[in-house]
Design a protein around this motif. Structure first.
Motif, PDB file in Angstrom:
ATOM      1  N   ASP A  56      -2.880 -54.688  65.395  1.00  0.00           N
ATOM      2  CA  ASP A  56      -1.781 -54.617  66.366  1.00  0.00           C
ATOM      3  C   ASP A  56      -1.101 -53.255  66.351  1.00  0.00           C
ATOM      4  OD1 ASP A  56      -2.016 -57.332  67.313  1.00  0.00           O
ATOM      5  OD2 ASP A  56      -1.300 -57.926  65.329  1.00  0.00           O
ATOM      6  N   ALA A  57      -1.196 -52.543  65.233  1.00  0.00           N
ATOM      7  CA  ALA A  57      -0.605 -51.204  65.162  1.00  0.00           C
ATOM      8  C   ALA A  57      -1.151 -50.471  63.943  1.00  0.00           C
ATOM      9  CB  ALA A  57       0.913 -51.292  65.057  1.00  0.00           C
ATOM     10  N   ALA A  59       0.404 -47.908  61.293  1.00  0.00           N
ATOM     11  CA  ALA A  59       1.672 -47.343  60.822  1.00  0.00           C
ATOM     12  C   ALA A  59       1.369 -46.095  60.016  1.00  0.00           C
ATOM     13  CB  ALA A  59       2.418 -48.370  59.958  1.00  0.00           C
ATOM     14  N   THR A  78      -4.758 -48.874  69.973  1.00  0.00           N
ATOM     15  CA  THR A  78      -3.646 -49.719  69.571  1.00  0.00           C
ATOM     16  C   THR A  78      -2.377 -48.886  69.414  1.00  0.00           C
ATOM     17  OG1 THR A  78      -3.048 -51.526  68.072  1.00  0.00           O
ATOM     18  CG2 THR A  78      -4.092 -49.607  67.054  1.00  0.00           C
ATOM     19  N   ILE A  81       3.151 -46.824  64.798  1.00  0.00           N
ATOM     20  CA  ILE A  81       4.494 -47.102  64.286  1.00  0.00           C
ATOM     21  C   ILE A  81       4.861 -46.039  63.259  1.00  0.00           C
ATOM     22  CG2 ILE A  81       5.908 -48.790  63.012  1.00  0.00           C
ATOM     23  CD1 ILE A  81       4.918 -49.905  65.657  1.00  0.00           C
ATOM     24  N   ALA A 113      10.223 -52.946  64.904  1.00  0.00           N
ATOM     25  CA  ALA A 113       9.027 -52.126  65.175  1.00  0.00           C
ATOM     26  C   ALA A 113       7.804 -52.985  65.478  1.00  0.00           C
ATOM     27  CB  ALA A 113       8.740 -51.211  63.988  1.00  0.00           C
ATOM     28  N   LEU A 114       7.733 -54.154  64.850  1.00  0.00           N
ATOM     29  CA  LEU A 114       6.567 -55.025  65.005  1.00  0.00           C
ATOM     30  C   LEU A 114       7.021 -56.471  65.040  1.00  0.00           C
ATOM     31  CD1 LEU A 114       4.356 -53.366  62.284  1.00  0.00           C
ATOM     32  CD2 LEU A 114       3.706 -53.537  64.693  1.00  0.00           C
ATOM     33  N   ALA A 118       2.288 -59.426  62.753  1.00  0.00           N
ATOM     34  CA  ALA A 118       1.464 -58.328  63.281  1.00  0.00           C
ATOM     35  C   ALA A 118       0.495 -57.835  62.211  1.00  0.00           C
ATOM     36  CB  ALA A 118       2.359 -57.184  63.744  1.00  0.00           C
ATOM     37  N   VAL A 120      -1.461 -54.882  60.653  1.00  0.00           N
ATOM     38  CA  VAL A 120      -1.195 -53.435  60.629  1.00  0.00           C
ATOM     39  C   VAL A 120      -2.142 -52.716  59.682  1.00  0.00           C
ATOM     40  CG1 VAL A 120       0.563 -51.706  60.056  1.00  0.00           C
ATOM     41  CG2 VAL A 120       1.230 -53.837  61.133  1.00  0.00           C
ATOM     42  N   LEU A 140       7.064 -52.833  55.667  1.00  0.00           N
ATOM     43  CA  LEU A 140       6.238 -53.614  56.608  1.00  0.00           C
ATOM     44  C   LEU A 140       6.319 -55.108  56.286  1.00  0.00           C
ATOM     45  CD1 LEU A 140       3.181 -51.203  56.915  1.00  0.00           C
ATOM     46  CD2 LEU A 140       4.813 -51.795  58.731  1.00  0.00           C
ATOM     47  N   ALA A 145       5.092 -58.015  58.736  1.00  0.00           N
ATOM     48  CA  ALA A 145       3.749 -57.556  59.103  1.00  0.00           C
ATOM     49  C   ALA A 145       2.749 -57.901  58.001  1.00  0.00           C
ATOM     50  CB  ALA A 145       3.754 -56.049  59.340  1.00  0.00           C
TER      51      ALA A 145
END
Ligand code: AMP
Length: 176
Positions: A56-57, A59, A78, A81, A113-114, A118, A120, A140, A145
């Motif tokens: 999903d992201a 970082a 994606t 972050i 942020a998420l 999520a 990560v 996180l 996350a």
């Protein structure tokens, strides 16, 4: 870009003795960034294993982690972050304080942020004592996350930074 290997990256990384303090050997990655093929190759090595997985992201940790994390996020189509040094993010943040190989610092993450759950990929340029990455992982976790992997271009294995990241999947491209 094809075929860049860890040995080629290792050969490009410049060892700078006594920077920023006596006794620290700084791993200067700017020669990697300054070579289009090596830069793309480094991003490929960090990102490619996650192609097709749900990420999903990505970082990235302030500041050199941003370089690789932003590029990897683009490569994986994606989001990116930023985990920033204290006082830089404008919205409400969570903060974590930690010890560095050379000093002390606090990093921050926007509370929104998420979304919780999520998936990560957390990236930084270098794993030394592990304090920075452990603090980033703690941030996180605080926003719920799930870390798919914590990835580094360089790991200073003799500092045992992995111990601070126990329980997390860690991968580094090259180890000293
Ligand atoms: P640590 O928290 O000790 O794992 O330190 C990792 C962070 O500090 C990373 O964001 C690195 O960019 C930076 N860092 C620590 N030691 C070095 C080193 N010897 N050469 C380059 N960067 C380093």
């Amino acid at each position: 870009m094809g075929g860049v290997g860890a040995d080629e990256l290792r050969a490009a990384i410049r060892n700078v003795p006594d920077f920023p303090k006596p006794g620290i050997q700084f791993k200067d990655i700017t020669p990697v960034l300054g070579n289009a093929r090596l830069f793309a190759g480094a991003v490929e090595l960090l990102a490619a294993p996650h192609e097709g997985a749900r990420i999903d992201a990505v970082a990235g940790i302030d500041a050199r982690g941003f370089i690789f994390a932003a590029a990897a996020a683009q490569r994986l189509h994606t989001a990116f972050i930023p985990i920033r040094k204290k006082g830089k993010l404008p919205h409400t943040t969570f903060e974590e304080r930690y010890q560095l190989e050379y000093g002390e610092a606090t990093i921050a993450l926007h509370v929104d942020a998420l979304a919780p759950g999520a998936r990560v990929l957390l990236l930084d340029d270098l794993l030394a004592t592990g304090g920075t990455a452990a603090a980033a992982a703690a941030l996180l976790r605080r926003i719920g996350a799930q870390m798919v992997e914590v990835g580094f271009l360089v790991e200073l294995g003799f500092l045992n930074g992995r111990q601070k990241l126990a329980g997390l999947p860690i991968r580094s491209i090259l180890t000293y």
